[in-house]
Design an enzyme around this catalytic site. Structure first.
Site, PDB file in Angstrom:
ATOM      1  N   ASP A 538       0.723  -1.046  -0.143  1.00 59.52           N
ATOM      2  CA  ASP A 538      -0.105  -0.019  -0.005  1.00 59.52           C
ATOM      3  C   ASP A 538       0.835   1.265  -0.135  1.00 59.52           C
ATOM      4  O   ASP A 538       1.353   1.563  -1.027  1.00 59.52           O
ATOM      5  CB  ASP A 538      -0.983   0.175   1.154  1.00 59.52           C
ATOM      6  CG  ASP A 538      -1.897  -1.297   1.107  1.00 59.52           C
ATOM      7  OD1 ASP A 538      -1.682  -2.003   0.201  1.00 59.52           O
ATOM      8  OD2 ASP A 538      -2.976  -1.260   1.921  1.00 59.52           O
ATOM      9  N   GLU A 771      -4.160  -6.944  13.456  1.00 62.46           N
ATOM     10  CA  GLU A 771      -3.577  -6.957  12.192  1.00 62.46           C
ATOM     11  C   GLU A 771      -2.077  -6.377  11.935  1.00 62.46           C
ATOM     12  O   GLU A 771      -1.240  -6.858  11.164  1.00 62.46           O
ATOM     13  CB  GLU A 771      -4.349  -5.704  11.153  1.00 62.46           C
ATOM     14  CG  GLU A 771      -4.032  -5.415   9.961  1.00 62.46           C
ATOM     15  CD  GLU A 771      -4.940  -4.607   9.191  1.00 62.46           C
ATOM     16  OE1 GLU A 771      -4.612  -4.115   8.052  1.00 62.46           O
ATOM     17  OE2 GLU A 771      -5.650  -4.051   9.924  1.00 62.46           O
TER      18      GLU A 771
END
Length: 804
Positions: A538, A771
């Site tokens: 990302d 996460e």
């Protein structure tokens, strides 16, 4: 393939200005693919004739090869054993079959708190919030058993799922759900009513029959019944020793995404009429969805049993119901629990030195991974990264998932790999993110729905395939298992070859042996550094000004892995006159050329591997006044470049810098290996007491926002998948002959200890695996129940690493 063809969101890309054309194509295509209901039930498919391919937009034209999901190993007993399951990871508890238009069941309940409108909050879809103290599967075997705990304020809901084929003539057999309501912190004199809502719907719109005595379940335990082509005549029963108050409502149109809203509206009307929080005990004509309210004020156990294949008196329905409720169900669940524990020990060989808290995290990791496997259609059977945040399939995540799953059940892994490869289009492209069905769509921002066919995702599925091949070499499989894996690889080869060729042509750079991730926005004036979503990283900083001159070191290494894996498959299977589009042996030689790698990507001053591209460090986000079309002036944060970019190595040290180390291209005796070990262990760059940082503290973009609202993601936080890969190579270099063995071993042991300790600490404090983890405090961040690749902590505990 259905799955690729019905990735209809792609039509938004292909026909974005022709909505009527798009709708017509979608309608025609659904009719074409799903023209035979029997095919939907059995998984058979319509073979697309060559002339039919020309009628389909190329981007969704399926790859012309036999589907892997049709292999014999995935049929018969295997297919039936997996028919029913908890394949709805996006809800707190749900059951469906692995078929389109399934019977679908689920659980909702009213929380204790109220929303802004004064209504009790309905728990249904998993949320990434602090409303629930914790939730997740404590145990799950991926096939016929799971046990989950949901901690909500002063109450624990324990949901268990189990299947049984005994006595059932219905496809997939019978199943049962146990809901335990346990008071936490309340004495027996405190009475708090808990309202549970168990629902059942037929996605195919088939009418459900309501039981005759739902309001008085002592007379009859039948909640609903019906008939389907797949499971025959079926009934659903409710049994409980506790005092419960039951009510219901029925709807004609199944809309599960908005079902909780419909239920709350029904409750509100009744509350206004009678002052009672109960359903209306009414149903619309031809209802295909029923919601059953089960209210109780005490600790209680509720068993809901589903029996199928009922054929008159000979079906022994009452006996089967008895075996799936009450004390027989308790015994069955205990048997499954004991079997889960035994298999956990067999598969992961955890050291007896590990404490009970660490073992609990390990079991939660595999339990949530297997319990998070979902079925979506157009057809995809896949694990998901996170039930509340990412309850859908992600291509590069899946490779990491299956490193864990194959050690538990390699057949589940092979079928999941096959489902992903069956999504391939005619060009060899696989969409990186799968948003299939209304439930999946409801959990994703619209801007991420459309998939661009020029953009890829790391080919981590090959990491798993390589691991399976090495498992065969290490004799971890018996002959039957070995033959199944080889049969899979034999049929998969043509798709894997096409996938490699897609990467090798669409992502290659200007220089021989160079590659770069396509899809970066070279025109943006909003992003501080244009994102590379296709890389999986990302906002990890790349060259400031994207051009075709870029060279991405991570993609180069992924291509090395892919070529080496393909070469291994060819060697393993033998020639057999198999058509090959690439000389894999030569490609491996090229991409493993250490001198060429260093020429392209190594910075001698920093001792680090770096990307190459058109770059300047002098880029900033600044506030500017912008006049909109309506004439209004607003202040916006926009990107400005203050220095002239030039072609150079991009000076950001982080995960990308360690890819040659992760893929073991660096010779054990090279002094460059020592430089990598020094970088990894440098507390001023990526080392922390909780794991390795995604981006070094020395980077100009360390922990910087990429836009006004986009917080740093891969710019410092600690991620488990890359820590696992780096740890894996530290382990490798600690056992191969070389001058840096001891140094690698010391770093390995400390990093492994730091990762395990931090994940266990967070789980103990929050009830979740996360996460990613904070780079300064080690606290869990991002998605809760992120038992996708963060579950790799279990392989770190067991010291199981992929071989190259």
């Amino acid at each position: 393939t259905r799955a690729m063809v019905l990735k209809l969101h792609l039509l938004d890309f292909s026909f974005s200005d022709h909505s009527q054309t798009r709708k017509l194509l979608c309608t025609l295509f659904i009719a074409f693919i799903y023209s035979d209901p029997q095919m939907m039930m059995t998984g058979a498919s319509h073979e697309i004739a060559p002339d039919e391919f020309h009628q389909i937009p190329r981007v969704i034209t399926p790859f012309p090869a036999p589907k892997l999901s049709h292999l014999p190993m995935f049929q018969g007993d295997h297919k039936e054993s997996l028919y029913w399951g908890t394949y709805r990871p996006q809800v707190y508890f749900g059951v469906r079959a692995r078929t389109p238009q399934s019977l679908v069941a689920g659980l909702m309940w009213l929380g204790d708190e109220k929303d802004d409108d004064g209504k009790h909050v309905m728990r249904h879809f998993c949320e990434n919030s602090q409303d629930l103290k914790s939730f997740g599967w404590r145990e799950h075997n991926g096939v016929d058993f799971g046990r989950q705990e949901l901690l909500d304020q002063d109450m624990i809901l324990e949901t268990s799922f189990v299947k049984s084929k005994e006595g059932s003539l219905g496809y997939g057999g019978d199943w049962s759900v146990r809901i335990n309501r346990i008071n936490k912190g309340l004495n027996d004199e405190v009475k708090r009513t808990v309202h549970l809502f168990f629902y059942l719907t037929d996605e195919g719109g088939n009418v459900l029959n309501l039981g005759k005595n739902v309001l008085d379940l002592k007379e009859s335990s039948v909640l609903a019944s019906g008939s389907r082509a797949d499971v025959g005549n079926w009934q659903m029963h409710l049994k409980s020793e506790a005092h419960i108050d039951a009510h219901y409502c029925g709807f004609k149109t199944p809309d599960i995404v908005n079902l909780s809203d419909a239920v709350q509206k029904n409750l509100a009307v009744q509350e206004n009429k009678s002052g009672r929080l109960q359903l209306s005990d009414t149903s619309e004509d031809s209802s295909s969805i029923y919601v059953f309210q089960i209210s109780t004020t005490t600790q209680s156990t509720i068993d809901i049993a589903f029996v199928s294949g009922i054929r008159g008196e000979s079906s022994h329905v009452e006996q089967r119901i008895m075996s799936l409720t009450g004390s027989p169900l308790s015994s069955l669940l205990e048997e499954k629990h004991i079997a889960f524990d035994a298999k956990f020990k067999e598969c992961f060989h955890l050291s007896e030195k590990l404490d009970s808290e660490t073992l609990m995290v390990g079991k939660a990791a595999i339990g949530n991974m297997l319990g998070g496997i979902g079925y979506f259609y157009a057809e995809l059977y896949t694990a998901v990264p996170s039930r509340p945040v990412f309850p859908r399939g992600f291509l590069w995540d899946e490779g990491f998932h299956q490193l864990l799953v194959w050690r538990w059940d390699f057949r589940i892994t092979l079928e999941i790999l096959g489902n992903w490869l069956d999504l391939m289009n005619i060009d060899g492209w696989i969409p990186r993110e799968q948003i299939l069905g209304d439930e999946a769509l409801s959990k994703i921002p619209k801007q991420y729905v459309v998939q661009i066919p020029s953009n890829g995702n790391p080919p981590t599925l090959l990491l798993v395939i390589r691991d399976l091949i090495n498992g065969i070499r290490a004799e971890k499989f018996n002959k039957e298992e070995r033959d199944e894996i080889l049969s899979f690889l034999d049929l998969a080869f043509v798709r894997l070859d096409a996938w490699f060729q897609w990467f090798n042509t669409s992502q290659k750079g200007k220089e021989m042996g160079s590659y770069y991730w396509h899809g970066r926005d070279s025109l943006t004036n909003r992003e501080l550094n244009p994102q590379s979503l296709s890389s999986g990283f990302d906002d990890y900083p790349r060259a400031s000004h994207p051009t075709e001159d870029e060279r991405h070191v991570d993609l180069r290494c992924w291509m090395y892995l892919a070529a080496d894996c393909m070469n291994s498959i060819i060697e393993f299977l033998g020639g057999k006159g198999r058509p090959v589009t690439v000389d894999y042996s030569s490609t491996v030689k090229l991409l493993s050329d250490f001198n060429l790698l260093n020429q392209m990507h190594y910075d001698h001053d920093l001792g680090a591997y770096l990307d190459f591209g058109n770059h300047t460090e002098d880029v900033r986000l600044v506030w500017k006044e912008v006049t909109g079309e309506d004439g209004r002036v607003s202040r916006e944060l926009v990107r400005e470049t203050f220095g002239k970019p030039e072609l150079r190595l991009v000076p950001h040290i982080g995960y990308v810098s360690f890819f040659p180390f992760m893929f073991r291209i660096i010779p054990p005796a090279s002094s460059i290996l020592e430089k990598q070990l020094d970088l990894i262990s440098n507390k001023s760059i990526v080392w922390s007491d909780y794991g390795l940082l995604s981006l070094g503290k020395t980077s100009s973009l360390y922990m910087k926002y990429n836009t006004e609202h986009e917080a740093p993601y891969w710019r410092g936080a600690i991620w488990m998948n890359m820590n696992y890969m780096i740890l894996s190579s530290l382990h490798h270099y600690s056992i191969v002959d070389g001058p840096y063995m001891d140094k690698a071993r010391t770093i390995y042991e400390e990093l492994r200890s730091n990762l395990i300790r931090n994940v266990v600490r967070n789980y103990d404090q929050t009830g979740y695996i996360w996460e990613h983890y904070d780079q300064t405090k080690g606290t869990g961040e991002g998605g809760r129940v992120f038992t996708g690749w963060s579950a790799l902590i279990l392989l770190i505990m067991s010291e199981e690493y992929p071989l190259f």
